[in-house]
Scaffold this motif. Structure first.
Motif, mmCIF file in Angstrom:
data_model
loop_
_atom_site.group_PDB
_atom_site.id
_atom_site.type_symbol
_atom_site.label_atom_id
_atom_site.label_comp_id
_atom_site.label_asym_id
_atom_site.label_seq_id
_atom_site.Cartn_x
_atom_site.Cartn_y
_atom_site.Cartn_z
ATOM 1 N N ALA A 275 0.831 -1.212 0.000
ATOM 2 C CA ALA A 275 0.000 0.000 0.000
ATOM 3 C C ALA A 275 0.859 1.254 0.000
ATOM 4 O O ALA A 275 0.541 2.239 -0.685
ATOM 5 C CB ALA A 275 -0.922 -0.013 1.210
ATOM 6 N N ARG A 276 1.938 1.257 0.759
ATOM 7 C CA ARG A 276 2.804 2.443 0.808
ATOM 8 C C ARG A 276 3.418 2.732 -0.550
ATOM 9 O O ARG A 276 3.517 3.897 -0.965
ATOM 10 C CB ARG A 276 3.918 2.238 1.841
ATOM 11 N N ARG A 277 3.797 1.694 -1.273
ATOM 12 C CA ARG A 277 4.406 1.900 -2.588
ATOM 13 C C ARG A 277 3.373 2.321 -3.633
ATOM 14 O O ARG A 277 3.664 3.121 -4.513
ATOM 15 C CB ARG A 277 5.123 0.626 -3.023
ATOM 16 N N ILE A 278 2.165 1.774 -3.526
ATOM 17 C CA ILE A 278 1.130 2.159 -4.490
ATOM 18 C C ILE A 278 0.664 3.593 -4.243
ATOM 19 O O ILE A 278 0.531 4.394 -5.175
ATOM 20 C CB ILE A 278 -0.061 1.185 -4.406
ATOM 21 N N ALA A 279 0.429 3.933 -2.977
ATOM 22 C CA ALA A 279 -0.055 5.275 -2.638
ATOM 23 C C ALA A 279 1.063 6.312 -2.608
ATOM 24 O O ALA A 279 0.782 7.518 -2.590
ATOM 25 C CB ALA A 279 -0.762 5.253 -1.291
ATOM 26 N N ARG A 280 2.331 5.839 -2.557
ATOM 27 C CA ARG A 280 3.498 6.732 -2.518
ATOM 28 C C ARG A 280 3.435 7.665 -1.314
ATOM 29 O O ARG A 280 3.758 8.853 -1.412
ATOM 30 C CB ARG A 280 3.626 7.529 -3.808
ATOM 31 N N PRO A 348 21.121 -1.640 9.384
ATOM 32 C CA PRO A 348 20.179 -1.069 8.411
ATOM 33 C C PRO A 348 18.739 -1.393 8.656
ATOM 34 O O PRO A 348 17.871 -0.595 8.339
ATOM 35 C CB PRO A 348 20.663 -1.669 7.068
ATOM 36 N N VAL A 349 18.465 -2.560 9.236
ATOM 37 C CA VAL A 349 17.064 -2.892 9.512
ATOM 38 C C VAL A 349 16.493 -2.003 10.578
ATOM 39 O O VAL A 349 15.363 -1.540 10.509
ATOM 40 C CB VAL A 349 16.941 -4.374 9.914
ATOM 41 N N GLU A 350 17.332 -1.672 11.614
ATOM 42 C CA GLU A 350 16.842 -0.802 12.681
ATOM 43 C C GLU A 350 16.523 0.579 12.158
ATOM 44 O O GLU A 350 15.574 1.209 12.577
ATOM 45 C CB GLU A 350 17.937 -0.721 13.776
ATOM 46 N N GLY A 351 17.287 1.054 11.216
ATOM 47 C CA GLY A 351 17.067 2.386 10.703
ATOM 48 C C GLY A 351 16.206 2.429 9.466
ATOM 49 O O GLY A 351 16.134 3.447 8.792
ATOM 50 N N ALA A 352 15.578 1.298 9.136
ATOM 51 C CA ALA A 352 14.804 1.248 7.894
ATOM 52 C C ALA A 352 13.647 2.228 7.930
ATOM 53 O O ALA A 352 13.030 2.444 8.946
ATOM 54 C CB ALA A 352 14.280 -0.159 7.654
ATOM 55 N N ARG A 353 13.371 2.813 6.774
ATOM 56 C CA ARG A 353 12.206 3.690 6.688
ATOM 57 C C ARG A 353 10.941 2.885 6.766
ATOM 58 O O ARG A 353 10.887 1.758 6.314
ATOM 59 C CB ARG A 353 12.258 4.468 5.373
ATOM 60 N N PRO A 354 9.839 3.417 7.307
ATOM 61 C CA PRO A 354 8.586 2.674 7.424
ATOM 62 C C PRO A 354 8.018 2.410 6.062
ATOM 63 O O PRO A 354 8.235 3.144 5.126
ATOM 64 C CB PRO A 354 7.678 3.613 8.240
#
Length: 354
Positions: A275-280, A348-354
Protein backbone atom coordinates in the motif's frame (compact mmCIF):
# COMPACT_ATOMS: atom_id res chain seq x y z
CA UNK A 1 3.28 27.15 4.48
CA UNK A 2 0.99 27.30 1.48
CA UNK A 3 3.29 25.09 -0.51
CA UNK A 4 3.48 22.54 2.30
CA UNK A 5 -0.27 22.62 2.68
CA UNK A 6 -0.68 22.02 -1.04
CA UNK A 7 1.66 19.03 -0.94
CA UNK A 8 -0.20 17.58 2.04
CA UNK A 9 -3.52 18.07 0.26
CA UNK A 10 -2.25 16.32 -2.86
CA UNK A 11 -0.96 13.42 -0.75
CA UNK A 12 -4.32 13.05 0.97
CA UNK A 13 -6.20 13.18 -2.32
CA UNK A 14 -3.90 10.60 -3.89
CA UNK A 15 -4.19 8.35 -0.85
CA UNK A 16 -7.99 8.62 -0.92
CA UNK A 17 -8.05 7.83 -4.65
CA UNK A 18 -5.78 4.82 -4.20
CA UNK A 19 -7.93 3.54 -1.33
CA UNK A 20 -11.07 3.93 -3.46
CA UNK A 21 -9.56 2.03 -6.39
CA UNK A 22 -8.22 -0.81 -4.23
CA UNK A 23 -11.52 -1.06 -2.35
CA UNK A 24 -13.38 -1.25 -5.67
CA UNK A 25 -11.08 -4.07 -6.83
CA UNK A 26 -11.67 -5.90 -3.55
CA UNK A 27 -15.44 -5.60 -4.04
CA UNK A 28 -15.12 -6.91 -7.61
CA UNK A 29 -13.20 -9.89 -6.26
CA UNK A 30 -15.89 -10.47 -3.64
CA UNK A 31 -18.66 -10.46 -6.26
CA UNK A 32 -16.56 -12.77 -8.43
CA UNK A 33 -16.25 -15.17 -5.50
CA UNK A 34 -20.06 -15.28 -5.31
CA UNK A 35 -20.27 -16.18 -9.01
CA UNK A 36 -17.66 -18.94 -9.23
CA UNK A 37 -18.13 -22.54 -8.15
CA UNK A 38 -19.55 -25.89 -9.13
CA UNK A 39 -22.93 -24.16 -9.51
CA UNK A 40 -22.22 -20.98 -11.56
CA UNK A 41 -24.22 -17.92 -10.61
CA UNK A 42 -24.76 -14.88 -12.84
CA UNK A 43 -24.84 -11.27 -11.71
CA UNK A 44 -28.60 -11.13 -12.24
CA UNK A 45 -29.06 -14.22 -10.05
CA UNK A 46 -26.89 -12.67 -7.33
CA UNK A 47 -28.99 -9.52 -7.45
CA UNK A 48 -32.20 -11.54 -7.30
CA UNK A 49 -30.87 -13.61 -4.39
CA UNK A 50 -30.11 -10.45 -2.43
CA UNK A 51 -33.29 -8.55 -3.32
CA UNK A 52 -36.01 -11.14 -3.81
CA UNK A 53 -35.15 -13.20 -0.76
CA UNK A 54 -36.76 -16.68 -0.56
CA UNK A 55 -38.35 -16.19 -3.99
CA UNK A 56 -34.90 -16.54 -5.58
CA UNK A 57 -34.95 -20.27 -4.84
CA UNK A 58 -31.77 -22.35 -4.85
CA UNK A 59 -29.66 -19.41 -6.03
CA UNK A 60 -30.31 -17.67 -2.71
CA UNK A 61 -29.09 -20.73 -0.80
CA UNK A 62 -25.90 -20.84 -2.85
CA UNK A 63 -25.20 -17.10 -2.68
CA UNK A 64 -26.43 -16.06 0.75
CA UNK A 65 -25.97 -19.20 2.82
CA UNK A 66 -22.91 -20.84 1.26
CA UNK A 67 -20.69 -18.37 -0.54
CA UNK A 68 -21.39 -14.94 0.91
CA UNK A 69 -20.14 -15.62 4.48
CA UNK A 70 -16.77 -16.76 3.18
CA UNK A 71 -16.47 -13.91 0.68
CA UNK A 72 -17.43 -11.22 3.21
CA UNK A 73 -15.14 -12.76 5.83
CA UNK A 74 -12.19 -12.56 3.42
CA UNK A 75 -12.95 -8.87 2.88
CA UNK A 76 -13.30 -8.01 6.59
CA UNK A 77 -10.50 -10.18 7.93
CA UNK A 78 -8.08 -9.06 5.23
CA UNK A 79 -8.73 -5.45 6.21
CA UNK A 80 -8.13 -6.32 9.87
CA UNK A 81 -4.79 -8.00 9.09
CA UNK A 82 -3.64 -5.15 6.88
CA UNK A 83 -4.50 -2.53 9.51
CA UNK A 84 -2.79 -4.54 12.25
CA UNK A 85 0.38 -4.87 10.19
CA UNK A 86 0.36 -1.13 9.50
CA UNK A 87 0.13 -0.36 13.23
CA UNK A 88 3.13 -2.49 14.16
CA UNK A 89 5.27 -1.43 11.21
CA UNK A 90 4.54 2.20 12.00
CA UNK A 91 5.24 1.80 15.73
CA UNK A 92 8.54 0.02 15.17
CA UNK A 93 9.46 1.95 12.00
CA UNK A 94 10.50 -1.38 10.54
CA UNK A 95 8.98 -3.13 7.48
CA UNK A 96 9.63 -6.56 9.01
CA UNK A 97 7.38 -5.93 12.01
CA UNK A 98 4.06 -7.74 11.67
CA UNK A 99 1.98 -9.84 14.06
CA UNK A 100 2.94 -13.12 12.38
CA UNK A 101 6.67 -12.32 12.52
CA UNK A 102 6.88 -11.02 16.09
CA UNK A 103 4.79 -13.77 17.65
CA UNK A 104 1.41 -12.17 18.30
CA UNK A 105 -0.38 -14.42 15.81
CA UNK A 106 1.26 -17.43 17.43
CA UNK A 107 0.04 -16.24 20.84
CA UNK A 108 -3.52 -15.87 19.54
CA UNK A 109 -3.27 -19.33 18.00
CA UNK A 110 -2.08 -20.76 21.32
CA UNK A 111 -5.00 -19.19 23.20
CA UNK A 112 -7.52 -20.49 20.68
CA UNK A 113 -5.86 -23.91 20.58
CA UNK A 114 -6.16 -24.27 24.36
CA UNK A 115 -9.89 -23.53 24.08
CA UNK A 116 -10.34 -26.02 21.21
CA UNK A 117 -8.41 -28.89 22.78
CA UNK A 118 -9.14 -28.52 26.48
CA UNK A 119 -12.71 -27.23 26.67
CA UNK A 120 -14.10 -27.68 23.12
CA UNK A 121 -15.39 -24.11 23.32
CA UNK A 122 -17.82 -22.12 21.20
CA UNK A 123 -16.78 -19.40 18.75
CA UNK A 124 -17.12 -16.67 21.38
CA UNK A 125 -14.99 -18.68 23.81
CA UNK A 126 -12.51 -19.26 20.99
CA UNK A 127 -12.39 -15.52 20.30
CA UNK A 128 -11.85 -14.76 23.98
CA UNK A 129 -9.06 -17.34 24.17
CA UNK A 130 -7.38 -15.93 21.05
CA UNK A 131 -7.57 -12.36 22.33
CA UNK A 132 -6.22 -13.31 25.77
CA UNK A 133 -3.44 -15.40 24.23
CA UNK A 134 -2.45 -12.60 21.86
CA UNK A 135 -2.48 -9.93 24.56
CA UNK A 136 -0.50 -12.12 26.98
CA UNK A 137 2.10 -12.75 24.27
CA UNK A 138 2.26 -9.05 23.43
CA UNK A 139 2.77 -8.22 27.11
CA UNK A 140 5.60 -10.77 27.38
CA UNK A 141 7.31 -9.46 24.25
CA UNK A 142 6.87 -5.85 25.36
CA UNK A 143 8.33 -6.47 28.82
CA UNK A 144 11.25 -8.55 27.54
CA UNK A 145 12.06 -5.95 24.87
CA UNK A 146 11.86 -3.04 27.32
CA UNK A 147 15.08 -1.20 28.03
CA UNK A 148 14.38 2.45 28.80
CA UNK A 149 11.77 2.20 26.07
CA UNK A 150 11.01 -0.25 23.29
CA UNK A 151 13.20 -0.30 20.20
CA UNK A 152 11.80 -1.74 16.99
CA UNK A 153 14.63 -4.17 16.22
CA UNK A 154 14.72 -5.51 19.80
CA UNK A 155 10.95 -6.02 19.72
CA UNK A 156 11.24 -8.06 16.51
CA UNK A 157 14.07 -10.26 17.80
CA UNK A 158 12.30 -10.98 21.10
CA UNK A 159 9.06 -11.63 19.22
CA UNK A 160 10.71 -14.15 16.89
CA UNK A 161 12.05 -16.04 19.91
CA UNK A 162 8.67 -16.04 21.66
CA UNK A 163 7.01 -17.18 18.43
CA UNK A 164 9.39 -20.15 18.17
CA UNK A 165 8.65 -21.17 21.76
CA UNK A 166 4.89 -20.90 21.22
CA UNK A 167 5.16 -22.90 18.00
CA UNK A 168 6.77 -25.75 19.93
CA UNK A 169 4.10 -25.56 22.63
CA UNK A 170 1.34 -25.61 20.01
CA UNK A 171 2.85 -28.71 18.42
CA UNK A 172 2.99 -30.40 21.83
CA UNK A 173 -0.68 -29.56 22.45
CA UNK A 174 -1.78 -31.15 19.18
CA UNK A 175 0.39 -34.24 19.69
CA UNK A 176 -1.28 -34.86 23.04
CA UNK A 177 -4.84 -34.16 21.91
CA UNK A 178 -7.38 -36.71 20.72
CA UNK A 179 -6.90 -37.64 17.08
CA UNK A 180 -10.10 -36.07 15.74
CA UNK A 181 -9.58 -32.87 17.71
CA UNK A 182 -5.94 -32.66 16.65
CA UNK A 183 -6.83 -33.14 12.97
CA UNK A 184 -9.50 -30.46 13.16
CA UNK A 185 -7.12 -28.08 14.92
CA UNK A 186 -4.39 -28.75 12.35
CA UNK A 187 -6.69 -27.91 9.42
CA UNK A 188 -7.95 -24.79 11.17
CA UNK A 189 -4.38 -23.88 12.12
CA UNK A 190 -3.40 -23.67 8.44
CA UNK A 191 -5.66 -20.63 8.15
CA UNK A 192 -8.94 -21.50 6.52
CA UNK A 193 -12.17 -19.72 5.62
CA UNK A 194 -13.96 -23.02 4.94
CA UNK A 195 -17.18 -23.31 6.88
CA UNK A 196 -17.28 -19.63 7.87
CA UNK A 197 -20.75 -18.80 9.18
CA UNK A 198 -22.73 -15.58 9.33
CA UNK A 199 -22.39 -15.61 13.12
CA UNK A 200 -18.61 -15.48 12.80
CA UNK A 201 -18.87 -12.70 10.21
CA UNK A 202 -21.30 -10.73 12.40
CA UNK A 203 -19.37 -11.04 15.65
CA UNK A 204 -15.96 -10.76 14.02
CA UNK A 205 -17.00 -7.87 11.78
CA UNK A 206 -18.45 -5.92 14.69
CA UNK A 207 -15.26 -6.34 16.70
CA UNK A 208 -13.11 -5.37 13.71
CA UNK A 209 -15.10 -2.16 13.16
CA UNK A 210 -14.83 -1.22 16.84
CA UNK A 211 -11.09 -1.92 16.92
CA UNK A 212 -10.49 0.05 13.71
CA UNK A 213 -12.42 2.97 15.25
CA UNK A 214 -10.10 2.80 18.26
CA UNK A 215 -7.04 2.87 16.01
CA UNK A 216 -8.49 5.84 14.11
CA UNK A 217 -8.89 7.67 17.41
CA UNK A 218 -5.23 7.07 18.26
CA UNK A 219 -3.92 7.73 14.75
CA UNK A 220 -2.65 11.28 15.56
CA UNK A 221 -0.46 9.76 18.25
CA UNK A 222 0.68 7.05 15.84
CA UNK A 223 1.83 9.72 13.36
CA UNK A 224 3.79 11.51 16.09
CA UNK A 225 5.40 8.31 17.36
CA UNK A 226 6.81 7.71 13.88
CA UNK A 227 9.00 10.79 14.46
CA UNK A 228 10.42 9.34 17.67
CA UNK A 229 9.45 9.36 21.34
CA UNK A 230 11.19 12.67 22.08
CA UNK A 231 9.34 14.51 19.32
CA UNK A 232 6.07 12.86 20.32
CA UNK A 233 6.49 13.93 23.96
CA UNK A 234 7.39 17.45 22.87
CA UNK A 235 4.06 17.69 21.04
CA UNK A 236 2.10 16.54 24.09
CA UNK A 237 1.78 12.83 23.24
CA UNK A 238 2.20 10.34 26.09
CA UNK A 239 4.38 7.93 24.16
CA UNK A 240 4.17 4.71 26.15
CA UNK A 241 0.40 4.74 26.89
CA UNK A 242 -0.37 5.49 23.23
CA UNK A 243 2.05 2.81 22.03
CA UNK A 244 0.62 0.27 24.46
CA UNK A 245 -2.97 1.09 23.45
CA UNK A 246 -2.15 0.71 19.76
CA UNK A 247 -0.40 -2.59 20.40
CA UNK A 248 -3.43 -3.94 22.26
CA UNK A 249 -5.76 -2.88 19.45
CA UNK A 250 -3.45 -4.38 16.81
CA UNK A 251 -3.17 -7.66 18.68
CA UNK A 252 -6.94 -7.78 19.15
CA UNK A 253 -7.47 -7.42 15.38
CA UNK A 254 -5.22 -10.40 14.75
CA UNK A 255 -6.90 -12.38 17.51
CA UNK A 256 -10.37 -11.83 16.03
CA UNK A 257 -9.19 -13.17 12.67
CA UNK A 258 -7.36 -16.09 14.28
CA UNK A 259 -10.43 -17.09 16.28
CA UNK A 260 -12.56 -17.27 13.12
CA UNK A 261 -10.12 -18.49 10.48
CA UNK A 262 -6.91 -19.56 12.16
CA UNK A 263 -3.54 -17.85 11.72
CA UNK A 264 -3.34 -16.40 8.18
CA UNK A 265 0.26 -15.43 7.50
CA UNK A 266 1.95 -12.72 5.44
CA UNK A 267 -1.12 -10.52 4.78
CA UNK A 268 -0.22 -8.29 7.74
CA UNK A 269 3.42 -8.25 6.64
CA UNK A 270 2.96 -7.50 2.94
CA UNK A 271 -0.16 -5.31 2.78
CA UNK A 272 1.28 -2.16 4.46
CA UNK A 273 4.39 -2.11 2.28
CA UNK A 274 2.46 -2.77 -0.93
CA UNK A 275 0.00 0.00 0.00
CA UNK A 276 2.80 2.44 0.81
CA UNK A 277 4.41 1.90 -2.59
CA UNK A 278 1.13 2.16 -4.49
CA UNK A 279 -0.05 5.28 -2.64
CA UNK A 280 3.50 6.73 -2.52
CA UNK A 281 3.00 7.88 1.04
CA UNK A 282 6.05 8.92 3.10
CA UNK A 283 5.23 6.28 5.71
CA UNK A 284 2.95 3.37 6.47
CA UNK A 285 -0.68 4.44 6.83
CA UNK A 286 -3.54 2.37 8.18
CA UNK A 287 -6.34 3.01 5.65
CA UNK A 288 -4.42 2.01 2.47
CA UNK A 289 -2.99 -0.99 4.29
CA UNK A 290 -6.47 -2.12 5.36
CA UNK A 291 -7.99 -2.00 1.87
CA UNK A 292 -4.86 -3.65 0.41
CA UNK A 293 -5.11 -6.43 2.99
CA UNK A 294 -8.74 -6.95 2.03
CA UNK A 295 -7.82 -7.22 -1.66
CA UNK A 296 -4.93 -9.61 -0.96
CA UNK A 297 -7.02 -11.98 1.14
CA UNK A 298 -9.94 -11.95 -1.33
CA UNK A 299 -7.52 -12.74 -4.18
CA UNK A 300 -5.76 -15.46 -2.17
CA UNK A 301 -9.10 -17.09 -1.32
CA UNK A 302 -10.12 -17.05 -4.99
CA UNK A 303 -6.87 -18.81 -5.84
CA UNK A 304 -7.34 -21.32 -3.02
CA UNK A 305 -10.85 -22.20 -4.20
CA UNK A 306 -10.73 -22.03 -7.98
CA UNK A 307 -7.22 -21.74 -9.45
CA UNK A 308 -5.84 -25.09 -8.28
CA UNK A 309 -6.87 -28.72 -8.88
CA UNK A 310 -7.82 -29.08 -5.21
CA UNK A 311 -9.38 -26.66 -2.74
CA UNK A 312 -6.78 -25.50 -0.21
CA UNK A 313 -6.97 -23.50 3.02
CA UNK A 314 -6.36 -19.86 2.19
CA UNK A 315 -3.45 -19.77 4.65
CA UNK A 316 -1.53 -22.24 2.49
CA UNK A 317 -1.85 -19.90 -0.49
CA UNK A 318 -0.75 -16.82 1.46
CA UNK A 319 2.29 -18.71 2.78
CA UNK A 320 3.30 -19.98 -0.67
CA UNK A 321 2.84 -16.58 -2.33
CA UNK A 322 4.22 -14.53 0.54
CA UNK A 323 7.07 -16.78 1.63
CA UNK A 324 9.59 -15.04 -0.62
CA UNK A 325 8.45 -11.56 0.45
CA UNK A 326 10.38 -11.26 3.76
CA UNK A 327 13.52 -12.63 2.08
CA UNK A 328 13.28 -9.96 -0.62
CA UNK A 329 12.54 -7.30 2.00
CA UNK A 330 15.54 -8.23 4.15
CA UNK A 331 17.86 -8.22 1.12
CA UNK A 332 16.48 -4.87 -0.01
CA UNK A 333 16.91 -3.24 3.40
CA UNK A 334 20.44 -4.60 3.84
CA UNK A 335 21.48 -3.35 0.41
CA UNK A 336 19.91 0.03 1.04
CA UNK A 337 21.84 0.50 4.27
CA UNK A 338 25.10 -1.20 3.32
CA UNK A 339 26.70 -1.39 -0.14
CA UNK A 340 28.87 -4.28 0.95
CA UNK A 341 28.74 -7.04 3.53
CA UNK A 342 31.01 -5.38 6.05
CA UNK A 343 28.14 -3.85 8.03
CA UNK A 344 26.02 -6.12 10.21
CA UNK A 345 22.39 -6.82 9.35
CA UNK A 346 20.73 -5.22 12.41
CA UNK A 347 22.03 -1.71 11.70
CA UNK A 348 20.18 -1.07 8.41
CA UNK A 349 17.06 -2.89 9.51
CA UNK A 350 16.84 -0.80 12.68
CA UNK A 351 17.07 2.39 10.70
CA UNK A 352 14.80 1.25 7.89
CA UNK A 353 12.21 3.69 6.69
CA UNK A 354 8.59 2.67 7.42
Amino acid sequence: MVRGGGVATRLRLRTALVCAVIAALAMVGTVWALMLGAYPISLSQIWAALIDGPDAGFARTVVVDWRAPRAVAALIFGAALGASGAVFQSLTRNPLASPDIIGFSAGSFTGALVVIILIHGTYLQLAAGAILGGIATAAAVYLLAWRRGVQGFRLIIVGIGISAMLGSFNTWLMLNAELEVAMSAAVWGAGSLNGTSWDQVLYGGTLVVLLLAGIAGLSPGLRQLELGDDVAKATGIRAEPVRLGLMVLGVALVAVVTAAAGPISFIALAAPQIARRIARTPGVTVAPAAVTGALLLVAADLIAQHALPVVLPVGVVTVVIGGAYPVWLIIREVRRGSPGMSRSVPAPVEGARP
